[in-house]
Design an enzyme around this catalytic site. Structure first.
Site, PDB file in Angstrom:
ATOM      1  N   GLY A  11      -3.308  -2.320 -12.190  1.00  9.95           N
ATOM      2  CA  GLY A  11      -4.091  -1.631 -11.003  1.00  9.95           C
ATOM      3  C   GLY A  11      -3.934  -0.334 -10.722  1.00  9.95           C
ATOM      4  N   SER A  39      -5.329   2.823 -12.100  1.00  8.99           N
ATOM      5  CA  SER A  39      -6.116   3.722 -12.221  1.00  8.99           C
ATOM      6  C   SER A  39      -6.637   4.677 -11.210  1.00  8.99           C
ATOM      7  CB  SER A  39      -7.521   3.396 -12.851  1.00  8.99           C
ATOM      8  OG  SER A  39      -7.931   2.279 -12.052  1.00  8.99           O
ATOM      9  N   ARG A  40      -6.570   4.244  -9.937  1.00  7.27           N
ATOM     10  CA  ARG A  40      -7.174   4.830  -8.716  1.00  7.27           C
ATOM     11  C   ARG A  40      -5.968   4.569  -7.360  1.00  7.27           C
ATOM     12  NH1 ARG A  40     -11.825   3.387 -10.913  1.00  7.27           N
ATOM     13  NH2 ARG A  40     -12.274   1.652  -9.703  1.00  7.27           N
ATOM     14  N   GLY A  41      -6.351   5.543  -6.483  1.00 12.27           N
ATOM     15  CA  GLY A  41      -5.646   5.221  -5.255  1.00 12.27           C
ATOM     16  C   GLY A  41      -4.229   5.074  -5.208  1.00 12.27           C
ATOM     17  N   ILE A  42      -3.868   3.830  -4.378  1.00 15.04           N
ATOM     18  CA  ILE A  42      -2.462   3.425  -4.248  1.00 15.04           C
ATOM     19  C   ILE A  42      -1.795   3.264  -5.537  1.00 15.04           C
ATOM     20  CG2 ILE A  42      -1.088   1.790  -3.262  1.00 15.04           C
ATOM     21  CD1 ILE A  42      -3.123   1.354  -0.874  1.00 15.04           C
ATOM     22  N   LYS A  78      -8.705  -1.751 -15.629  1.00 14.94           N
ATOM     23  CA  LYS A  78      -9.726  -2.006 -16.426  1.00 14.94           C
ATOM     24  C   LYS A  78     -10.461  -0.772 -17.021  1.00 14.94           C
ATOM     25  CE  LYS A  78     -13.866  -4.974 -16.661  1.00 14.94           C
ATOM     26  NZ  LYS A  78     -14.522  -6.113 -15.736  1.00 14.94           N
ATOM     27  N   TYR A 128     -11.668 -13.258   1.379  1.00 15.53           N
ATOM     28  CA  TYR A 128     -10.444 -12.228   0.892  1.00 15.53           C
ATOM     29  C   TYR A 128      -9.115 -12.685   1.272  1.00 15.53           C
ATOM     30  CZ  TYR A 128      -8.321  -7.902   0.697  1.00 15.53           C
ATOM     31  OH  TYR A 128      -7.165  -6.506   0.295  1.00 15.53           O
ATOM     32  N   LYS A 149      -5.504 -13.059  -0.911  1.00 17.57           N
ATOM     33  CA  LYS A 149      -4.180 -12.347  -0.539  1.00 17.57           C
ATOM     34  C   LYS A 149      -3.201 -13.253   0.312  1.00 17.57           C
ATOM     35  CE  LYS A 149      -5.199  -8.138  -1.858  1.00 17.57           C
ATOM     36  NZ  LYS A 149      -4.376  -7.462  -2.611  1.00 17.57           N
TER      37      LYS A 149
END
Length: 313
Positions: A12, A14-17, A37, A177, A181
């Site tokens: 995970g 590819s972006r952001g955090i 992905k 959600y 989590k």
């Protein structure tokens, strides 16, 4: 790659955090496998680097950022809903770098609404990407952690999971959600117990969550007040602090970035993490959490082991 360089797999990224974690791990000497992905032809990305919270940011552009800064990175595409792809991701990591030392699981699907307004397909997506994807990534990584040199031949490795402490308010308005989590946090707590029972004192798993909202792909919407956001560097700094901390301080813990940096690293000034200078982002997490331990915590009773039972059949 230097023989002593540690290898981190960021799922995970590819972006952001996730992107920030991958970049900062590389800056701190890790060889990083950048997994997610979304892919692209990074050589044709213009302007470069792209907006880190946009769809133009992919595993390929993140790997290019790391490589151009002098780091070591390899992009590998993965759909975490498919365990075969997760296994292939880990296999490719070890085939290239000959080892795996750190797993960071940042992949996440999000849908915040009531049970009535959360369609079954959304619920299933969140469970597959969040707890199921984590479980698969952990299962695929464990054999490699256990093969690493460690105390008493019990292996060495670290896992950081992006999931929150378990408490009731988190369920409000986002039950589906939160179920996923909380499942991830339950895996953190439960696997830590496995490690303790097996005497693996140099393998640890930790959950981490932001105390105040962090700029990421998830906060790119009109509902988000930019003055209430922190830079993702607070999160990557907390990840790095967890990785260099003693096993006893992090194994099985569900931590908050700000609190861990303050209490464990001695950070007192968080202004450098503020996205909009001069503002003070609101804390979105409670100041204290319930203790999930009970008086009978260490009484296992007659513990059943399904593996042993099946072996007798």
């Amino acid at each position: 790659m230097a023989a002593d360089k540690q290898v981190a797999l960021v799922v995970g990224a590819s972006r952001g955090i996730g992107r920030q974690i991958a970049i900062d791990l590389a800056k701190n000497g890790y060889a990083v496998v950048v997994a997610a992905k979304t892919t692209s032809d990074a050589s044709k990305c213009f302007p470069f680097p792209p907006d880190p919270n946009s769809s133009a940011s992919t595993i390929n552009t993140v790997a290019r950022e790391i490589l151009e800064a002098g780091g070591d990175a390899t992009p590998v595409q993965v759909d975490v809903r498919d365990f075969a792809e997760i296994q292939s991701l880990v296999d490719q990591t070890v085939a290239k770098y000959k080892r795996l030392d750190v797993l960071v699981y940042n992949s996440g699907a999000i849908w915040w609404s009531s049970v009535e307004k959360t369609p079954m397909k959304r619920f299933q997506l969140m469970q597959r990407v969040n707890p199921e994807g984590l479980y698969g990534a952990l299962q695929a990584s464990l054999p490699h952690f256990y093969r690493n040199e460690g105390a008493g031949g019990k292996g060495r490795g670290r896992v950081v999971v992006i999931s929150p402490p378990i408490y009731s308010r988190f369920l409000r308005g986002k039950t589906a959600y939160a179920m996923g989590k909380f499942g991830m946090s339950a895996l953190t707590i439960g696997y830590a117990m496995d490690l303790e029972r097996e005497g693996r004192k140099e393998v640890a798993i930790t959950s981490l969550w932001p105390a105040a909202a962090v700029e990421s792909a998830a906060t790119q919407n009109p509902q988000t007040d930019r003055s209430q956001l922190r830079k993702p560097t607070i999160f990557s700094d907390a990840v790095l602090a967890i990785l260099r901390s003693p096993h006893k301080d992090v194994n099985g813990k569900t931590l908050l970035d700000e609190d861990f940096l303050r209490e464990h690293e001695g950070v007192t000034d968080f202004s450098k993490y503020t996205l909009v200078p001069g503002t003070t982002p609101r804390r979105i997490m409670p100041n204290a959490f319930p203790d999930l331990r009970v008086k009978e915590q260490d009484d296992e009773g007659n513990r059943m082991d399904s593996t042993a039972l099946r072996a007798k059949l």
